[in-house]
Design a protein around this motif. Structure first.
Motif, PDB file in Angstrom:
ATOM      1  N   GLY A 132       0.800  -1.218   0.000  1.00 53.89           N
ATOM      2  CA  GLY A 132       0.000   0.000   0.000  1.00 53.89           C
ATOM      3  C   GLY A 132       0.835   1.271   0.000  1.00 53.89           C
ATOM      4  N   GLN A 133       0.262   2.298  -0.577  1.00 51.89           N
ATOM      5  CA  GLN A 133       0.842   3.638  -0.491  1.00 51.89           C
ATOM      6  C   GLN A 133       0.342   4.277   0.800  1.00 51.89           C
ATOM      7  N   ARG A 134       0.930   5.375   1.179  1.00 50.06           N
ATOM      8  CA  ARG A 134       0.552   6.043   2.423  1.00 50.06           C
ATOM      9  C   ARG A 134      -0.958   6.282   2.486  1.00 50.06           C
ATOM     10  N   GLU A 135      -1.553   6.752   1.398  1.00 56.28           N
ATOM     11  CA  GLU A 135      -2.987   7.043   1.375  1.00 56.28           C
ATOM     12  C   GLU A 135      -3.819   5.790   1.623  1.00 56.28           C
ATOM     13  N   ASP A 136      -3.356   4.644   1.116  1.00 55.95           N
ATOM     14  CA  ASP A 136      -4.061   3.377   1.337  1.00 55.95           C
ATOM     15  C   ASP A 136      -4.010   3.002   2.809  1.00 55.95           C
ATOM     16  N   ILE A 137      -2.841   3.118   3.396  1.00 60.58           N
ATOM     17  CA  ILE A 137      -2.668   2.750   4.804  1.00 60.58           C
ATOM     18  C   ILE A 137      -3.534   3.655   5.676  1.00 60.58           C
ATOM     19  N   VAL A 138      -3.515   4.942   5.414  1.00 59.78           N
ATOM     20  CA  VAL A 138      -4.348   5.889   6.181  1.00 59.78           C
ATOM     21  C   VAL A 138      -5.823   5.519   6.050  1.00 59.78           C
ATOM     22  N   ARG A 139      -6.249   5.176   4.861  1.00 61.97           N
ATOM     23  CA  ARG A 139      -7.665   4.901   4.596  1.00 61.97           C
ATOM     24  C   ARG A 139      -8.157   3.599   5.214  1.00 61.97           C
ATOM     25  N   TYR A 140      -7.331   2.558   5.237  1.00 60.82           N
ATOM     26  CA  TYR A 140      -7.809   1.222   5.599  1.00 60.82           C
ATOM     27  C   TYR A 140      -7.343   0.695   6.953  1.00 60.82           C
ATOM     28  N   VAL A 141      -6.325   1.293   7.567  1.00 64.24           N
ATOM     29  CA  VAL A 141      -5.795   0.767   8.830  1.00 64.24           C
ATOM     30  C   VAL A 141      -6.363   1.573  10.000  1.00 64.24           C
ATOM     31  N   ASN A 142      -6.897   0.861  10.973  1.00 63.53           N
ATOM     32  CA  ASN A 142      -7.447   1.481  12.176  1.00 63.53           C
ATOM     33  C   ASN A 142      -6.365   1.499  13.260  1.00 63.53           C
ATOM     34  N   PRO A 143      -6.111   2.649  13.898  1.00 63.00           N
ATOM     35  CA  PRO A 143      -5.016   2.715  14.872  1.00 63.00           C
ATOM     36  C   PRO A 143      -5.213   1.808  16.083  1.00 63.00           C
ATOM     37  N   THR A 144      -6.433   1.694  16.573  1.00 57.01           N
ATOM     38  CA  THR A 144      -6.696   0.835  17.744  1.00 57.01           C
ATOM     39  C   THR A 144      -6.450  -0.624  17.402  1.00 57.01           C
ATOM     40  N   LEU A 145      -6.954  -1.048  16.246  1.00 57.62           N
ATOM     41  CA  LEU A 145      -6.769  -2.441  15.839  1.00 57.62           C
ATOM     42  C   LEU A 145      -5.319  -2.741  15.487  1.00 57.62           C
ATOM     43  N   LEU A 146      -4.631  -1.768  14.908  1.00 58.05           N
ATOM     44  CA  LEU A 146      -3.214  -1.963  14.601  1.00 58.05           C
ATOM     45  C   LEU A 146      -2.420  -2.187  15.892  1.00 58.05           C
ATOM     46  N   ARG A 147      -2.662  -1.380  16.905  1.00 63.62           N
ATOM     47  CA  ARG A 147      -1.976  -1.574  18.199  1.00 63.62           C
ATOM     48  C   ARG A 147      -2.315  -2.938  18.782  1.00 63.62           C
ATOM     49  N   GLN A 148      -3.567  -3.324  18.683  1.00 70.05           N
ATOM     50  CA  GLN A 148      -4.014  -4.622  19.212  1.00 70.05           C
ATOM     51  C   GLN A 148      -3.317  -5.781  18.505  1.00 70.05           C
ATOM     52  N   ASP A 149      -3.102  -5.647  17.201  1.00 66.94           N
ATOM     53  CA  ASP A 149      -2.524  -6.733  16.399  1.00 66.94           C
ATOM     54  C   ASP A 149      -1.012  -6.652  16.260  1.00 66.94           C
ATOM     55  N   TRP A 150      -0.405  -5.597  16.765  1.00 71.27           N
ATOM     56  CA  TRP A 150       1.003  -5.345  16.477  1.00 71.27           C
ATOM     57  C   TRP A 150       1.923  -6.503  16.863  1.00 71.27           C
ATOM     58  N   SER A 151       1.691  -7.141  17.996  1.00 70.43           N
ATOM     59  CA  SER A 151       2.589  -8.235  18.416  1.00 70.43           C
ATOM     60  C   SER A 151       2.569  -9.373  17.393  1.00 70.43           C
ATOM     61  N   ARG A 152       1.428  -9.633  16.773  1.00 68.91           N
ATOM     62  CA  ARG A 152       1.340 -10.666  15.729  1.00 68.91           C
ATOM     63  C   ARG A 152       1.981 -10.177  14.436  1.00 68.91           C
ATOM     64  N   ILE A 153       1.730  -8.927  14.075  1.00 71.54           N
ATOM     65  CA  ILE A 153       2.281  -8.366  12.838  1.00 71.54           C
ATOM     66  C   ILE A 153       3.801  -8.367  12.886  1.00 71.54           C
ATOM     67  N   ARG A 154       4.367  -8.000  14.031  1.00 71.63           N
ATOM     68  CA  ARG A 154       5.830  -7.882  14.097  1.00 71.63           C
ATOM     69  C   ARG A 154       6.535  -9.230  13.981  1.00 71.63           C
ATOM     70  N   LYS A 155       5.830 -10.331  14.276  1.00 74.19           N
ATOM     71  CA  LYS A 155       6.416 -11.662  14.110  1.00 74.19           C
ATOM     72  C   LYS A 155       6.423 -12.105  12.648  1.00 74.19           C
ATOM     73  N   LEU A 156       5.572 -11.488  11.813  1.00 69.59           N
ATOM     74  CA  LEU A 156       5.367 -11.946  10.446  1.00 69.59           C
ATOM     75  C   LEU A 156       5.876 -10.971   9.388  1.00 69.59           C
ATOM     76  N   THR A 157       6.536  -9.917   9.818  1.00 67.90           N
ATOM     77  CA  THR A 157       6.945  -8.856   8.900  1.00 67.90           C
ATOM     78  C   THR A 157       8.453  -8.636   9.027  1.00 67.90           C
ATOM     79  N   ALA A 158       9.072  -8.214   7.945  1.00 66.72           N
ATOM     80  CA  ALA A 158      10.518  -7.980   7.927  1.00 66.72           C
ATOM     81  C   ALA A 158      10.934  -7.032   9.057  1.00 66.72           C
TER      82      ALA A 158
END
Length: 108
Positions: A66-92
Motif C-alpha cells: 500500500g501507499q501512504r494514502e491506502d494505509i491511512v484509509r484502511y488501517v485502524n489505529p486501535t486495531l493496529l496496536r491490538q494486532d502489532w505483536s502478531r504483525i511484528r512476528k510476520l513482517t521484515a
C-alpha cells in the motif's frame, strides 16, 4: 548480450509509505474493506475487519504494497496496536523498525 542489473529491494521506499503517526490512521474499526485490484491482485480482495485473521492479512498486504494514502484509509489505529505483536512476528525486521520509529505507540 544481456545485462544483469540488480532489482530494487521490495523494501525500497517503504519509509515514504508509512504515515507520520497513529493519529493519521482513519481505517474502520468494524465491517468490510474491499481493496482495489492494484493492492489485491491475487487471493482475497475483501476483508472482514472484525475477523482477526483477515485483518492481519489486510494490514500486512497494506504494509507490503500500500501507499501512504491506502494505509491511512484502511488501517485502524486501535486495531493496529491490538494486532502489532502478531504483525511484528510476520513482517521484515527493517519494516517493523521503521514503523515503530515513526509510531512509538505501537511498542508495548
Amino acid at each position: 548480450m544481456s545485462t544483469t542489473e540488480a532489482l530494487p529491494s521490495r523494501l525500497h521506499g517503504v519509509a515514504d509509505r508509512i504515515p507520520t503517526c497513529l493519529g493519521d490512521l482513519k481505517g474502520p474499526e468494524h465491517g468490510r474493506v474491499t481493496l482495489p485490484i492494484r493492492l489485491a491482485w491475487s487471493g482475497l480482495t475483501e476483508f472482514d475487519v472484525d475477523d482477526s485473521g483477515q485483518r492481519l492479512t489486510l494490514y500486512r498486504t497494506l504494509m507490503d504494497c500500500g501507499q501512504r494514502e491506502d494505509i491511512v484509509r484502511y488501517v485502524n489505529p486501535t486495531l493496529l496496536r491490538q494486532d502489532w505483536s502478531r504483525i511484528r512476528k510476520l513482517t521484515a525486521r527493517r519494516v517493523i523498525r521503521l514503523w515503530e520509529s515513526r509510531m512509538p505507540g505501537l511498542v508495548a
